[in-house]
Each structure stands twice: as structure tokens, then as C-alpha cells.
Design an enzyme around this catalytic site. Sequence first.
Site, short mmCIF file in Angstrom:
data_model
loop_
_atom_site.label_atom_id
_atom_site.label_comp_id
_atom_site.label_asym_id
_atom_site.label_seq_id
_atom_site.Cartn_x
_atom_site.Cartn_y
_atom_site.Cartn_z
N ASP A 119 45.82 23.83 39.86
CA ASP A 119 45.24 24.43 38.66
C ASP A 119 46.25 25.38 38.03
O ASP A 119 47.13 25.92 38.70
CB ASP A 119 43.98 25.21 39.01
CG ASP A 119 42.91 24.36 39.67
OD1 ASP A 119 42.59 23.30 39.13
OD2 ASP A 119 42.41 24.76 40.74
N ASP A 133 44.39 19.19 36.60
CA ASP A 133 43.17 19.71 37.19
C ASP A 133 42.61 20.79 36.25
O ASP A 133 42.60 20.62 35.05
CB ASP A 133 43.42 20.23 38.60
CG ASP A 133 42.19 20.11 39.49
OD1 ASP A 133 41.07 20.05 38.96
OD2 ASP A 133 42.34 20.09 40.71
N ASP A 157 40.00 27.90 37.56
CA ASP A 157 38.92 27.56 38.48
C ASP A 157 38.70 28.67 39.50
O ASP A 157 39.67 29.13 40.14
CB ASP A 157 39.24 26.25 39.21
CG ASP A 157 39.10 25.03 38.32
OD1 ASP A 157 38.80 25.19 37.12
OD2 ASP A 157 39.30 23.90 38.83
N ARG A 171 33.47 21.84 30.60
CA ARG A 171 33.60 22.94 31.57
C ARG A 171 34.07 24.22 30.88
O ARG A 171 35.17 24.70 31.14
CB ARG A 171 34.53 22.57 32.72
CG ARG A 171 34.08 21.38 33.52
CD ARG A 171 34.98 21.14 34.72
NE ARG A 171 34.57 19.97 35.48
CZ ARG A 171 35.18 19.51 36.57
NH1 ARG A 171 36.25 20.14 37.04
NH2 ARG A 171 34.74 18.44 37.20
#
Length: 272
Positions: free
Chosen positions: A80, A109, A113, A166
Site C-alpha cells: 500500500d 493495492d 489502509d 473505498r
Amino acid sequence: MQITSLSQLKTEAASDGKKVLQLSTVLKGSGTDEVVVSSDKTIVGVGADAGLTGGGFFVKKASNVIIRNLKISFAQAPVDLIAAQKSDHLWFDHNELFNDTSHDKDFYDGLLDLTHATDFVTVSWNHLHDHAKGSLIGHSDSNAAEDTGHLRITYSHNWFDNVASRLPRVRFGTVHLYDNLFTDAKTSGIHCLMNAQCLVQNNVFVNVKLPVWTTEDSDLDGFAVATGNDFGGEEPVITQAGSFKAAPYSVTLEPASAVSALVEGGAGTGKI
């Protein structure tokens, strides 16, 4: 401390003790380079054009970490751009996080996160753009035992632009999102699931499908309270009204009518 190479950054970021690490250029990684960040680190860019491309930052079992004023881009999966696990008291501010949309959605990715019971995080004034899967809070439906009671996160004054989904996707957490700008999300916006509580205040959504929703794609629905938002003509899908109705801290909310100009002018690097 001035950082001039990726190897130096990796060594100093992972070392013990309080340190301020300053970057003045964009360091280049291989595509999957990962900079592990330990406790009591501030990593900050000097000027508007400093950061890391071809790699990302991983805050692992750490507290008191700041990542600020950095351009971070083109880290290939499974890395990430910024990730945190089992960490707390983090601040990600005035960064620019981006990849591209010319690859398959799984080539990269996440942009940012936060998983495995990470807690007390502020995500503010970042420009996140040109990506498929933006920001994930809670990695799995099966992780309730670890995540429940944690994942307390604030998103304010961020600009998500051309990020498909997201924005964030939330499991189990308690998340306050206010005065953010969301533009051109092709799939969905804020997705609140697995009994998560989302308080969504005074945000602006432009060409965003499902700006706020609390159902589908997980075993359990989430909860949401949405006030003062401009949904741009789209409708939220909130299946369960939340009990998280006020932030546990003092906050001044800008009206939605002022958010676009404010965030476009202030989010990203070179503005602190």
C-alpha cells in the site's frame, strides 16, 4: 535529519527513538519497496515535491507517527502507499497519494489502509487520486475479535478524485468524516459495514455513485448518520441509522457550500 536515499530512509524510519526525517526529493523504489515505520517518527517533505515513488510506508506496531507533505505513488500490490497495522496515534496530513487507472484494479493495492486494530488516526488534507481501491478500514469480516472497539478514525478535508471505491470502506470501526470532497467515484463512496459506525457530516460528492451506503459485500450491514452533505443528486443507501451522532472532540464544520473550494485549494503537498 535530512534523508537523501531510500536505504537511509528505511534504516532511520525503522530505528528506535524519536526522530524527524526530512525529504527534499522524490526517492525511487523498485515498485514493491516498503518503508517500515517505528514509533515516534515524523516523516515530512520539504517543499511541494518530495516523497517516494515505487514504494510505500508501513506503520507496524507503532505509536506517535506523522507522515506529512509527501508525494507517494506507484507502489505495486501487495504494498500500500500508506498502511498501518496494530498501531495508534497516527496523523497522515497534506500528502498526495496516487497511482493510475490504466492497469487492472488489483495491480495496485490501497492508497491508505488501516487494519488490525489500528486506533486514533487522523487523515487530513490529503489529495488521493487516480486509483481503484482507495482506503480500507478493517481488512476482513472475520476479524471482529481484534478490531471491535478500535479503528477510531477521523477523515477531514481530504480530496478523493477519480478513485473508484473505498472512500473509505469500513468494517467494525467508528469513523468521523467531515468536510471532505469526493469527485468521480465510478463504483461507490463511503461504505460502512460489519456494525461499523460512520458519522458523515458536511461532505461534498460530485459524480459519486452510492455516496454513503451500509449494505452489500459483507456479512453484516453497518450504521451511518449523514447530515449537512451535498450528495450531488445521488441518494445514500443507509439501512441502519447509527448511534454515533457527535464527535467526541471539538470540531468546527464548514458548510458543504464552502467545501469544494476550500479542499481543492488546501489539500495535497506544498500547502503547509
